[in-house]
Design an enzyme around this catalytic site. Structure first.
Site, PDB file in Angstrom:
ATOM      1  N   GLU A   1     -29.000 -22.414  28.820  1.00  0.00           N
ATOM      2  CA  GLU A   1     -29.550 -21.270  29.694  1.00  0.00           C
ATOM      3  C   GLU A   1     -30.428 -20.370  29.124  1.00  0.00           C
ATOM      4  OE1 GLU A   1     -26.388 -19.977  31.948  1.00  0.00           O
ATOM      5  OE2 GLU A   1     -25.139 -19.031  30.100  1.00  0.00           O
TER       6      GLU A   1
ATOM      7  N   ASN B   1     -18.669  -8.855  32.422  1.00  0.00           N
ATOM      8  CA  ASN B   1     -19.802  -9.091  32.747  1.00  0.00           C
ATOM      9  C   ASN B   1     -19.979 -10.129  33.861  1.00  0.00           C
ATOM     10  OD1 ASN B   1     -21.288  -7.588  30.777  1.00  0.00           O
ATOM     11  ND2 ASN B   1     -21.048  -9.165  29.431  1.00  0.00           N
TER      12      ASN B   1
ATOM     13  N   GLY C   1     -23.705 -20.481  24.527  1.00  0.00           N
ATOM     14  CA  GLY C   1     -23.619 -18.879  25.222  1.00  0.00           C
ATOM     15  C   GLY C   1     -24.357 -17.963  24.444  1.00  0.00           C
ATOM     16  N   VAL C   2     -24.308 -16.808  25.143  1.00  0.00           N
ATOM     17  CA  VAL C   2     -25.111 -15.645  24.482  1.00  0.00           C
ATOM     18  C   VAL C   2     -24.303 -14.767  23.583  1.00  0.00           C
ATOM     19  CG1 VAL C   2     -26.661 -13.728  25.167  1.00  0.00           C
ATOM     20  CG2 VAL C   2     -26.565 -15.916  26.269  1.00  0.00           C
ATOM     21  N   GLY C   3     -24.751 -14.051  22.516  1.00  0.00           N
ATOM     22  CA  GLY C   3     -23.996 -13.074  21.907  1.00  0.00           C
ATOM     23  C   GLY C   3     -23.963 -13.275  20.520  1.00  0.00           C
ATOM     24  N   ASN C   4     -23.152 -12.327  19.532  1.00  0.00           N
ATOM     25  CA  ASN C   4     -23.238 -12.418  18.222  1.00  0.00           C
ATOM     26  C   ASN C   4     -22.464 -13.771  17.694  1.00  0.00           C
ATOM     27  OD1 ASN C   4     -24.475 -10.073  18.021  1.00  0.00           O
ATOM     28  ND2 ASN C   4     -22.343  -8.874  18.188  1.00  0.00           N
TER      29      ASN C   4
ATOM     30  N   GLY D   1     -22.940 -18.931  33.176  1.00  0.00           N
ATOM     31  CA  GLY D   1     -23.197 -20.274  33.307  1.00  0.00           C
ATOM     32  C   GLY D   1     -22.194 -21.285  32.482  1.00  0.00           C
TER      33      GLY D   1
END
Length: 497
Positions: free
Chosen positions: A284, A374, A258-261, A378
């Site tokens: 993704e 948000n 996934g996305v993020g820190n 995905g």
């Protein structure tokens, strides 16, 4: 016939009140930056004149402030799907100014083609190049551009001069047939190319080209802290143990992140762990950490929908394009997130949670159960179909005022049936093969913060008479109710139940 060059304001005139508009891109990468603000300006003028002007917007995922931000502030959005991440759009949808449908990213384009959302009036595509035959070289994010362009009655092109021409050849554009004619998607390794380097559209639908020199900006993530580094180390420990135990093939398996820190910290941890072999990714979004992994020889290939890189890393990427060219493919979201391919390849999915409950249910979207953050993005595409699914989050936030491990999540995005492994900085909870009470005991002892373990044990104790999945409904959301009342979940008192 040559395609005419037009201004952004002229392009905005092609967008009418009530139109459904599709945008290219996935995150800020590949998302238009010139025409959407012009549409927002048009909306403001129409509203000042007493006329209604709101559009329905379809994207690949989140966008940028030029799109969701500007259009939300102009009150120009009626309907929005499938994902957003700007403060202004979040505020508007949470007070119902925008009809927001949160959805799995892999499903949107097929649902559009099925007719579930009606017609697409206009597609706005950020591109690196376009010719008179309608052959388009897209930017760093493909998203749902192929289906949007195919369905749109009109296409507006943003020709962005800041996109490096070396991006040509990195795309793999493929649209599957719809049922009952659909065949298997022939991806058997992340590096398998199945489509075209360019997006081919009917040139008669292109109403104009708007020149752009706006590079946009993707800010780098904040550096990892002690908590995220420990989460990363715990994820690596779990994967290394799975390899040693023979529960994963010795060749390892492709990763999704996934996305993020937290996600970035996990990936950096993989780089430095000698027990983790070289690996590929089928994901993704490619972030800065993936480029770093490639430079260190740890990640050998990444299939993605978006190169969501900071400015500095994007420059580095194209300066060394000869090194990276055979290591990256950028695909439509329908393919990058496709459940069929995820299941076939045996993806290890790694995503983040806002909160998880003691039975393994995960909330990844709604703060206190009602306020959208948000969207699900995905994560569901990968989680439900993964070889093994991992969710991670800090055990506490706001200095300990919030426990991210709760008796019952306030909103469910990923049920206990899809969550195999839960990891915080406190440790690892392996939920495979455990009944609800065993899962609860494992999560409390391994993932909850020490401050909250006694409270969670108290809840489980009073709930154990409640059946297969024991709950005391009047107390199940006591953590959340206490936070609303006092601002501190640790003050929860289960003695009164």
């Amino acid at each position: 016939m040559a395609i005419p060059f037009i201004t952004a304001a002229e392009a905005a005139e092609y967008v009418k009140n009530g139109d459904s508009v599709g945008l290219s891109g996935f995150t800020a990468a590949g998302t238009p930056k010139i025409v959407p603000p012009a549409i927002a300006e048009k909306a403001i003028k129409e509203h000042e004149a007493g006329r209604e002007f709101r559009i329905n917007m379809f994207t690949g995922a989140s966008t940028n402030d030029y799109c969701d931000g500007a259009l939300a502030r102009a009150k120009a959005l009626n309907f929005r799907t499938p994902y957003q991440s700007t403060g202004d759009s979040r505020k508007a949808l949470n007070c119902h100014e925008i009809h927001y449908v949160d959805g799995h990213l892999s499903e949107l384009t097929q649902n559009m083609r099925y007719g579930f959302f009606g017609d697409i009036d206009v597609a706005i595509l950020e591109v690196q190049d376009v010719n008179e035959n309608g052959e388009i070289v897209l930017g760093a994010g493909v998203g749902n551009a192929p289906t949007m362009a195919m369905m749109a009655k009109k296409i507006i092109i943003e020709l962005n001069s800041t996109i490096n021409p070396s991006i040509r050849g990195l795309h793999d554009i493929y649209i599957p047939l719809d049922p009952p004619y659909r065949r298997e998607i022939p991806i058997y390794r992340p590096s398998d190319r199945i489509g075209s380097e360019v997006l081919k559209v009917d040139p008669k639908k292109i109403v104009g080209i708007v020149k752009s020199d706006n590079p946009g900006h993707v800010a780098p993530f904040t550096p990892a802290d002690e908590t995220t580094l420990q989460i990363g180390a715990n994820v690596c420990q779990f994967l290394a143990n799975e390899l040693k135990a023979g529960r994963m093939p010795k060749e390892f398996l492709p990763l999704q992140s996934g996305v993020g820190n937290v996600a970035n910290a996990v990936l950096y941890g993989l780089r430095d762990n000698p027990d983790i072999p070289k690996f590929t990714m089928y994901t993704e979004v490619v972030q800065d950490s993936v480029i770093n992994l490639m430079e260190h020889g740890k990640c050998t290939f990444a299939s993605t929908c978006s190169l969501s890189l900071s400015d500095e890393t994007m420059d580095e990427f194209f300066k060394n394009i000869d090194f990276f060219r055979d290591k990256v493919l950028i695909r439509p979201g329908e393919i990058s997130n496709n459940p069929e391919v995820v299941r076939r390849l045996g993806i290890i999915s790694m995503n983040t949670a806002l909160e998880a409950d003691i039975f393994g249910n995960v909330n990844s979207t709604h703060v206190l159960g009602s306020k959208m953050m948000n969207g699900i993005g995905g994560s569901g595409d990968f989680t439900r179909n993964a070889y093994v699914s991992i969710f991670s989050c800090p055990s506490i936030t706001k200095g300990g005022l919030i426990s991210n491990i709760v008796p019952m999540v306030s909103h469910v995005d990923h049920s206990e049936h899809s969550v195999n492994i839960l990891i915080t900085e406190q440790g690892i909870a392996d939920l495979r093969g455990k009944d609800p009470v065993q899962r609860a005991e494992t999560i409390i002892e391994n993932c909850a913060h020490p401050t909250y373990r006694p409270l969670l044990r108290d809840y489980l104790k009073i709930a154990k008479a409640g059946g297969h999945t024991p709950h005391t409904l009047e107390a199940a959301l006591a953590f959340h109710e206490e936070f609303i009342a006092s601002g501190d979940m640790s003050k929860t008192d289960f003695g009164k139940y």
